[in-house]
Design a protein around this motif. Structure first.
Motif, mmCIF file in Angstrom:
data_model
loop_
_atom_site.group_PDB
_atom_site.id
_atom_site.type_symbol
_atom_site.label_atom_id
_atom_site.label_comp_id
_atom_site.label_asym_id
_atom_site.label_seq_id
_atom_site.Cartn_x
_atom_site.Cartn_y
_atom_site.Cartn_z
ATOM 1 N N GLY A 1 0.766 -1.238 0.000
ATOM 2 C CA GLY A 1 0.000 0.000 0.000
ATOM 3 C C GLY A 1 0.798 1.290 0.000
ATOM 4 O O GLY A 1 0.371 2.285 0.588
ATOM 5 N N LEU A 2 1.979 1.337 -0.661
ATOM 6 C CA LEU A 2 2.688 2.617 -0.790
ATOM 7 C C LEU A 2 1.857 3.562 -1.645
ATOM 8 O O LEU A 2 1.365 3.194 -2.712
ATOM 9 N N LYS A 3 1.669 4.790 -1.147
ATOM 10 C CA LYS A 3 0.956 5.798 -1.939
ATOM 11 C C LYS A 3 1.973 6.837 -2.386
ATOM 12 O O LYS A 3 2.555 7.540 -1.573
ATOM 13 N N LEU A 4 2.180 6.921 -3.709
ATOM 14 C CA LEU A 4 3.159 7.866 -4.240
ATOM 15 C C LEU A 4 2.557 9.263 -4.257
ATOM 16 O O LEU A 4 1.394 9.442 -4.584
ATOM 17 N N THR A 5 3.383 10.240 -3.866
ATOM 18 C CA THR A 5 2.885 11.610 -3.867
ATOM 19 C C THR A 5 3.304 12.302 -5.158
ATOM 20 O O THR A 5 4.103 11.768 -5.931
ATOM 21 N N GLY A 6 2.783 13.485 -5.329
ATOM 22 C CA GLY A 6 2.872 14.282 -6.564
ATOM 23 C C GLY A 6 4.068 14.059 -7.476
ATOM 24 O O GLY A 6 3.944 13.414 -8.522
ATOM 25 N N ASP A 7 5.235 14.571 -7.097
ATOM 26 C CA ASP A 7 6.380 14.546 -8.004
ATOM 27 C C ASP A 7 7.282 13.348 -7.763
ATOM 28 O O ASP A 7 8.505 13.461 -7.776
ATOM 29 N N TRP A 8 6.686 12.177 -7.571
ATOM 30 C CA TRP A 8 7.486 11.006 -7.213
ATOM 31 C C TRP A 8 8.505 10.641 -8.282
ATOM 32 O O TRP A 8 9.525 10.025 -7.987
ATOM 33 N N TRP A 9 8.249 11.049 -9.541
ATOM 34 C CA TRP A 9 9.185 10.719 -10.624
ATOM 35 C C TRP A 9 10.577 11.314 -10.371
ATOM 36 O O TRP A 9 11.571 10.870 -10.939
ATOM 37 N N LEU A 10 10.649 12.301 -9.475
ATOM 38 C CA LEU A 10 11.954 12.893 -9.157
ATOM 39 C C LEU A 10 12.910 11.863 -8.553
ATOM 40 O O LEU A 10 14.121 12.086 -8.482
#
Ligand code: ATP
Ligand code: MG
Lengths: 305, 380
Positions: free
Chosen positions: B259-268
């Motif tokens: 259940g990891l929830k990635l936040t907005g700019d996770w691609w960084l």
């Protein structure tokens, strides 16, 4: 035409050891050149300096008209090198290894595989290099030196560790590549190898070149010496010495190693008649001088490879 | 065989004067060196295990063990009547029971034993003088802390209600993250950093020492292969490895189970991991320049990576560190990778959180590479 190699006054010292002590030599383009000498003579060090992987303390070197030091990629494309110890990547097969080396020179996989075939390793192409026998590794190492068709090839003891058959095959290969016009420089312990393969050899000991010339010419210089040997136990060595002196047959060496009684002489006829008189001719061998005698004469020591 | 030098033109040798196909050779040297390293890596079972599988196992293990651990939901047993608690009724009671499971009993000794064993988080009773007594175990400080906090606030409210006046001071606290901030949000960036550091440090150190020991470095010096091709291919393969690690980690951690929830700019995380890989490789380069054998390189790398991971908060938060440890921690590239990737993966951090870290990592790499350069040896 520029010489393939010209070196002048190379010196290299490691701590207390003067490994190379003023070596000068010239190798003509297309020549098959040998450096012959016992362990520790300085052959590898000399070769490394010529190849440009080691900077000599002193001396001036040109390969194909160019300075090998500092590293010159233009020159590297034209020379091929095999080290005394094999240098392969971890965890690759023979085929992958030769293709990798080929790729450094823009040689495609087909040509690389053909080189593998030429050293007789096609059947072992899929074997990991660290699982290869000493002789197979040696042949692969030579194949890697030749894969890009270099004009000038350096081989450091290429036939060490090969069985007699593989050794002959390699001789044929080296003759072939030399016949294609490539210059070959090799070091060896084996006098017979130098005699058979080389146009010219330099006999080296303790960092110095003692003599350079065609093997036949070097031998001819001392060809009045003949080595004679018979089976041991037919004639006590002291008796032999007395009889030979009495008969006026001078010998340069006389020894009995328990297997054979052998001697060197310039006058074989009286020696043979003494032996015949005493009925001591069992296992008789008479042979002319070899490079071994050349070495003996130059250094005053028996040759020990 | 003739004694005369032959004048036959070499069959395959490049004709003098023809332009050497240098560009093609450069590309092909880069490509084949990269291939060599990838093949060797894939064939090295133990490297594969330690770089890819082992960190992933850690993630899955910790992820499973700590699942739900951060919820303050605690179990307490109330022994006998406790007025302040019993008086909480209605809506307030429902609120209380969301954070505390209260069971009732009357055997104090049995309840204490359960607390000791960890079956209960605390035991609550009312003392003879009307004091509320909370007995807890220090084993789980987070839980016991939250129980004390809750009970304390209940008592405060009761006190205040008893005065009949509105409170003079109120504190309102709430988490900045959304309520779903679970351990996986911290575990993933931390363990990923550890994995990337392991792969890059070992990759650089072992290639350098292995190639030097096997005389491949010397051999390459006598081939028209530039130092640039060798370095570029090693960096490319390490970066590729790190990106594979990142992808695997994110895929596994974002499964519903973890259940990891990635936040907005996770691609960084991608540029961050790339810069960090270069920084870690420079550590490996230094280790490889010092070490003479592969075993030594292995040992030195291990001695660097493991403590660095602990000090950087890869395994657990570093909040309580004494000042001098904190100072060491701040000098470690992994610390900054972990902080920055927590920021972008879990806390909604953006470009401005990642950029300074990326710059710092590259600077670190430059300094370390400079030092290694001084110690570098082509052969033993
Ligand atoms: N890297 C080194 N450091 C110190 N001494 C060295 C080094 N390399 C060679 N030597 C010494 O220099 C001398 C010449 O060595 P070299 O390897 O050139 O001999 P070689 O003729 O090739 O011998 P071999 O037939 O055993 O290969 C030896 O005495 C050796 O001990
Ligand atoms: Mg040698």
């Amino acid at each position: 035409m520029t010489a393939a190699i010209s070196a002048d006054g190379i010196r290299q010292r490691y701590g207390d050891v003067q490994a190379v002590d003023g070596v000068s030599l010239t190798v003509e383009a297309g020549e098959f050149y040998g450096i012959l000498g016992p362990n520790g003579a300085g052959k590898t060090t000399t070769l490394e300096i010529l190849e440009g992987i080691r900077k000599p303390d002193e001396g001036r070197i040109e390969l194909l008209g160019l300075a090998p030091w500092p590293r010159n990629p233009k020159l590297l494309r034209r020379i091929g090198v095999q080290f005394q110890a094999s240098a392969f990547f971890n965890r690759l097969t023979a085929r992958e290894t030769i293709r990798t080396f080929g790729s450094f020179y823009g040689v495609g996989p087909k040509a690389a595989d053909a080189m593998l075939e030429r050293v007789g390793l096609t059947e072992s192409a899929g074997v990991m290099t660290d699982k290869m026998s000493g002789g197979q590794a040696q042949r692969l190492s030579i194949a890697c030196a030749l894969v890009h068709g270099p004009e000038l090839v350096f081989l450091d003891e290429p036939t060490t560790g090969l069985d007699p058959q593989a050794r002959r095959n390699l001789w044929d290969l080296l003759r072939d590549i030399n016949a294609e016009g490539r210059t070959v420089v090799l070091t060896t312990h084996y006098l017979d190898e130098a005699e058979v393969l080389c146009d010219r050899v330099s006999v080296m000991d303790r960092g110095r070149i003692l003599r350079t010339g065609a093997p036949a010419a070097l031998i001819r210089e001392i060809d009045d010496t003949v080595r004679i040997s018979v089976e041991s136990g037919q004639l006590p060595i002291d008796t032999a010495r007395e009889l030979l002196t009495a008969a006026g047959a001078e010998t340069t060496s006389l020894e009995d190693d328990g297997v054979s009684l052998s001697l060197s002489t310039r006058l074989p006829a009286p020696v043979l008649s003494v032996l015949a008189d005493r009925g001591a001719l069992r296992g008789l061998e008479v042979r002319g001088a070899t490079l071994e005698d050349v070495f003996l004469q130059l250094t005053g020591r028996e040759y020990r490879a | 065989m003739t004694a005369e030098p032959t004048t036959v033109a070499p069959a395959q040798a490049p004709a003098p004067g023809s332009p050497p196909p240098a560009e093609r050779e450069r590309v092909s040297a880069f490509a084949s060196l990269s291939r060599v390293m990838i093949v060797a890596f894939v064939r090295d079972r133990s490297a594969l295990f330690f770089v890819l599988l082992f960190p992933l196992m850690f993630l899955m293990l910790f992820g499973t063990l700590l699942k739900g651990a951060s919820s303050p939901h605690a179990k307490v047993e109330q022994v006998g009547a406790v007025r302040v608690l019993d008086s909480v009724q209605g809506e307030a009671r429902a609120g209380l029971e969301q954070v505390l499971t209260i069971t009732k009993g009357d055997d104090e000794a049995a309840a204490l034993e359960k607390v000791r064993k960890g079956d209960l988080d605390a035991m609550i009773k009312e003392g003879p003088d009307g004091k509320v007594v909370v007995r807890y175990s220090a084993a789980d400080q987070v839980r016991s802390g939250s129980v004390q906090g809750i009970v304390n606030s209940v008592v405060q409210q009761a006190n205040q209600a008893a005065t009949g006046k509105p409170p003079a001071f109120v504190m309102e606290s709430s988490q900045v993250e959304d309520g779903s901030l679970k351990p996986i949000q911290f575990l993933t960036p931390g363990l990923l950093g550890w994995a990337v550091a392991t792969g890059a440090v070992f990759g650089a150190a072992l290639t350098l020492v292995g190639w030097r020991q096997k005389k491949v470095l010397r051999r390459l010096r006598l081939a028209p292969v530039s130092a640039g091709s060798v370095i570029a291919s090693r960096v490319a393969v390490s970066v590729l490895t790190a990106l594979v690690q990142t992808a695997v980690f994110l895929v596994v951690a974002t499964t519903p189970f973890f259940g990891l929830k990635l936040t907005g700019d996770w691609w960084l995380i991608v540029p961050l991991v790339v810069c960090a890989t270069v920084a870690f490789m420079s550590i490996g380069l230094l280790a490889g320049s010092i070490a003479k054998t592969e075993e030594a390189a292995n040992g030195i790398s291990q001695i660097i990576v493991l403590p660095m991971s602990f000090l950087s908060g890869s395994f657990f938060p570093t909040d309580g560190m004494p000042g001098w440890l904190e100072a060491i921690s701040q000098a470690l590239p992994l610390r900054h990778l972990v902080t920055a990737s927590q920021s972008v993966l879990s806390r909604g951090g953006g470009v401005m959180d990642a950029l300074p870290t990326m710059g710092g990592l590259l600077l670190f790499a430059a300094v370390m590479t400079g030092i290694s350069w001084k110690l570098f040896r082509w052969e033993d």
